[in-house]
Write an enzyme that holds these catalytic residues in place. Sequence first.
Site, PDB file in Angstrom:
ATOM      1  N   ASN A 182      -3.388   4.314  20.838  1.00  0.00           N
ATOM      2  CA  ASN A 182      -2.487   3.436  20.083  1.00  0.00           C
ATOM      3  C   ASN A 182      -1.383   2.899  20.976  1.00  0.00           C
ATOM      4  O   ASN A 182      -0.978   3.534  21.948  1.00  0.00           O
ATOM      5  CB  ASN A 182      -1.865   4.188  18.898  1.00  0.00           C
ATOM      6  N   ARG A 183      -0.925   1.686  20.625  1.00  0.00           N
ATOM      7  CA  ARG A 183       0.150   1.052  21.392  1.00  0.00           C
ATOM      8  C   ARG A 183       1.407   1.920  21.365  1.00  0.00           C
ATOM      9  O   ARG A 183       2.020   2.186  22.398  1.00  0.00           O
ATOM     10  CB  ARG A 183       0.425  -0.332  20.763  1.00  0.00           C
ATOM     11  N   LYS A 215       0.809  -1.230   0.000  1.00  0.00           N
ATOM     12  CA  LYS A 215       0.000   0.000   0.000  1.00  0.00           C
ATOM     13  C   LYS A 215       0.842   1.280   0.000  1.00  0.00           C
ATOM     14  O   LYS A 215       0.389   2.317  -0.469  1.00  0.00           O
ATOM     15  CB  LYS A 215      -0.938   0.019   1.216  1.00  0.00           C
ATOM     16  N   ALA A 231      -3.078   3.743  14.864  1.00  0.00           N
ATOM     17  CA  ALA A 231      -2.480   4.910  14.192  1.00  0.00           C
ATOM     18  C   ALA A 231      -1.652   4.445  12.997  1.00  0.00           C
ATOM     19  O   ALA A 231      -0.724   5.119  12.577  1.00  0.00           O
ATOM     20  CB  ALA A 231      -1.619   5.698  15.181  1.00  0.00           C
ATOM     21  N   TYR A 249     -12.141  -8.447  10.371  1.00  0.00           N
ATOM     22  CA  TYR A 249     -13.238  -9.352   9.992  1.00  0.00           C
ATOM     23  C   TYR A 249     -12.895 -10.827  10.218  1.00  0.00           C
ATOM     24  O   TYR A 249     -13.592 -11.721   9.777  1.00  0.00           O
ATOM     25  CB  TYR A 249     -13.702  -9.102   8.547  1.00  0.00           C
TER      26      TYR A 249
HETATM   27  P1  ATR Z   1      -2.744  -1.267   8.565  1.00  0.00           P
HETATM   28  O1  ATR Z   1      -2.195  -0.852   7.228  1.00  0.00           O
HETATM   29  O2  ATR Z   1      -3.642  -2.475   8.472  1.00  0.00           O
HETATM   30  O3  ATR Z   1      -3.332  -0.158   9.334  1.00  0.00           O
HETATM   31  P2  ATR Z   1      -0.385  -1.030  10.183  1.00  0.00           P
HETATM   32  O4  ATR Z   1      -0.060   0.247   9.503  1.00  0.00           O
HETATM   33  O5  ATR Z   1       0.711  -2.015  10.445  1.00  0.00           O
HETATM   34  O6  ATR Z   1      -1.485  -1.846   9.380  1.00  0.00           O
HETATM   35  O7  ATR Z   1      -1.121  -0.654  11.580  1.00  0.00           O
HETATM   36  C1  ATR Z   1      -1.499  -1.631  12.509  1.00  0.00           C
HETATM   37  C2  ATR Z   1      -2.111  -0.948  13.720  1.00  0.00           C
HETATM   38  O8  ATR Z   1      -2.517  -1.955  14.664  1.00  0.00           O
HETATM   39  C3  ATR Z   1      -1.153  -0.025  14.467  1.00  0.00           C
HETATM   40  O9  ATR Z   1      -1.890   0.994  15.089  1.00  0.00           O
HETATM   41  C4  ATR Z   1      -0.545  -0.990  15.507  1.00  0.00           C
HETATM   42  O10 ATR Z   1      -0.036  -0.342  16.660  1.00  0.00           O
HETATM   43  P3  ATR Z   1       1.482   0.257  16.646  1.00  0.00           P
HETATM   44  O11 ATR Z   1       1.385   1.605  15.990  1.00  0.00           O
HETATM   45  O12 ATR Z   1       1.837   0.309  18.077  1.00  0.00           O
HETATM   46  O13 ATR Z   1       2.311  -0.727  15.859  1.00  0.00           O
HETATM   47  C5  ATR Z   1      -1.772  -1.779  15.904  1.00  0.00           C
HETATM   48  N1  ATR Z   1      -1.423  -3.109  16.452  1.00  0.00           N
HETATM   49  C6  ATR Z   1      -0.964  -4.169  15.772  1.00  0.00           C
HETATM   50  N2  ATR Z   1      -0.773  -5.227  16.591  1.00  0.00           N
HETATM   51  C7  ATR Z   1      -1.112  -4.809  17.832  1.00  0.00           C
HETATM   52  C8  ATR Z   1      -1.133  -5.416  19.125  1.00  0.00           C
HETATM   53  N3  ATR Z   1      -0.759  -6.695  19.321  1.00  0.00           N
HETATM   54  N4  ATR Z   1      -1.531  -4.684  20.175  1.00  0.00           N
HETATM   55  C9  ATR Z   1      -1.909  -3.393  20.010  1.00  0.00           C
HETATM   56  N5  ATR Z   1      -1.917  -2.746  18.815  1.00  0.00           N
HETATM   57  C10 ATR Z   1      -1.522  -3.439  17.753  1.00  0.00           C
END
Ligand code: ATR
Length: 288
Positions: free
Chosen positions: A159-160, A76, A137, A232
């Site tokens: 966000n984490r 993407k 985020a 989903y």
């Molecule tokens: P996408 O394109 O699907 O949005 P991404 O850009 O990798 O994928 O974003 C994933 C999101 O899910 C992020 O907000 C991530 O948090 P971080 O910014 O801290 O990485 C969050 N996320 C993924 N796994 C997680 C987990 N186990 N616990 C909490 N947040 C998680």
Amino acid sequence: MGYSKCATSGETEVYGVIGDPIDHTMSPAIQNAAFQSTQINAVYVPFCVKKSELKNAIQGIRALGVKGFNVTVPHKVGIIRYLDRIDRTADEIGSVNTIVNSGGLLYGYNTDGAGALKSLEEAGAQVNDKSILLFGAGGASRALAYSFASHAKTIKIINRTMSKAKQLQRRLQKKFEVDVAVIGLSSGLIKDFVDEADIIVNASSMGHGGLVDPPVKQIWLRPSQFVLDIVYNPIKTKLLRIAEEAGATTIDGLHMLVNQGACSFEIWTGKKAPVAAMHDAIRQKVLV
Ligand code: ATR
């Protein structure tokens, strides 16, 4: 009579999705149902494209005259450098999920935000002047936040990784009038954020595979709230289950998937997407 996969001819247009892995994509079911329902002579095919092959794949797409395609993980962001034009919002978000091939020029868009707004609207939620709580985020969250930001009163982000939440906050505040607050996943303010929200959206990967769930308790939720989860798998995430038990209106990730696909279809064809047929196709697929 509609066109089936077997009714291809020399005039059949080809659309597709590129990603890696791609075996579990639901997009072919959704888009082929849409082409059949609208009697458009086109097929939609999944292509597994490794990161190292992206440039070659784009050349192939141009050479073969593929009319349009979706882009999913992990391309993407990487796809952007190969495009001829990019929609302004997609450029700001830094993520593209829909490409139109117009006479050899590739135009990039992001339909995640429009798909989320469409899903909320369908459920009767008004975003205008509302308080929205967003988990995540990352790329999807950025797309959704940008589409909410021109309508909502406040956006609260949990966000984490705080640095990513703060970066999104800065970008939103620079471009929109909206109030933006951010906290981390272990903050004691999560209950207040949930309480103050009219609409709660999980745009993070939390809940995927039933693993780590967003830290929300059922007793914090109420019937007037709308809860949208973009995850989903499972269709009914824990967040949606407790929201339903609390009497809130829930919108699952399949709605979001269909609606962002419907927006792609409309960009490609200029026709109104047959959303009911697309929903039927996806529900049949997940029930198999
Ligand atoms: P996408 O394109 O699907 O949005 P991404 O850009 O990798 O994928 O974003 C994933 C999101 O899910 C992020 O907000 C991530 O948090 P971080 O910014 O801290 O990485 C969050 N996320 C993924 N796994 C997680 C987990 N186990 N616990 C909490 N947040 C998680």
